[in-house]
Scaffold this motif. Structure first.
Motif, PDB file in Angstrom:
ATOM      1  N   UNK A  68       0.819  -1.146  -0.029  1.00  0.00           N
ATOM      2  CA  UNK A  68      -0.124   0.011  -0.076  1.00  0.00           C
ATOM      3  C   UNK A  68       0.993   1.290  -0.090  1.00  0.00           C
ATOM      4  N   UNK A  69       0.448   2.083  -0.894  1.00  0.00           N
ATOM      5  CA  UNK A  69       1.481   3.516  -0.943  1.00  0.00           C
ATOM      6  C   UNK A  69       1.305   4.134   0.682  1.00  0.00           C
ATOM      7  N   UNK A  70       0.313   3.752   1.245  1.00  0.00           N
ATOM      8  CA  UNK A  70       0.121   4.602   2.616  1.00  0.00           C
ATOM      9  C   UNK A  70       1.237   3.881   3.749  1.00  0.00           C
ATOM     10  N   UNK A  71       1.626   2.860   3.418  1.00  0.00           N
ATOM     11  CA  UNK A  71       2.435   2.199   4.434  1.00  0.00           C
ATOM     12  C   UNK A  71       3.852   2.657   4.009  1.00  0.00           C
ATOM     13  N   UNK A  72       4.522   3.257   2.981  1.00  0.00           N
ATOM     14  CA  UNK A  72       5.648   3.659   2.639  1.00  0.00           C
ATOM     15  C   UNK A  72       5.853   4.905   3.540  1.00  0.00           C
ATOM     16  N   UNK A  73       7.332   4.937   4.019  1.00  0.00           N
ATOM     17  CA  UNK A  73       7.570   6.059   4.806  1.00  0.00           C
ATOM     18  C   UNK A  73       9.204   6.398   4.451  1.00  0.00           C
ATOM     19  N   UNK A  74       9.774   7.267   5.042  1.00  0.00           N
ATOM     20  CA  UNK A  74      11.164   7.507   4.830  1.00  0.00           C
ATOM     21  C   UNK A  74      12.077   6.377   5.129  1.00  0.00           C
TER      22      UNK A  74
END
Length: 98
Positions: A68-74
């Protein structure tokens, strides 16, 4: 490949690729809609409700199919090189910015 697009403008069907996923079809049936989106019914209240439900479902579908793109972080670890393809449909109503 699957891409669902609902901008509220004519021509959304040309921006949608692939058949609806089983998850999409089941949700549409649960909402009392035919399992496959019909552009001729786009202005109905039920289709308006579907547009927002599909938007809400996108992250959960992405998570079920991969990431999920919402799970991506720095801090998300990645390998390789990201590539973005600019491939508009021939009848795309939006201008291509290069």
């Amino acid at each position: 490949m699957r891409r669902y697009c609902e901008t509220g403008e004519a021509g959304d069907a040309s921006l949608t690729l692939g058949d609806p996923l089983e998850r999409e079809q089941a949700e549409r049936e649960r909402m009392g809609l035919p399992p496959v989106w019909d552009e001729s019914l786009r202005n109905g209240a039920a289709e308006e409700e579907w547009k927002w439900r599909a938007f809400d479902m996108a992250p959960e579908i992405a998570a079920a199919l991969g990431t999920s793109p919402l799970a991506l972080t720095a801090r998300t670890r990645v390998r390789g090189i990201g590539v973005l393809a600019d491939t508009p449909a021939p009848d795309c109503p939006f201008p291509v910015v290069q």
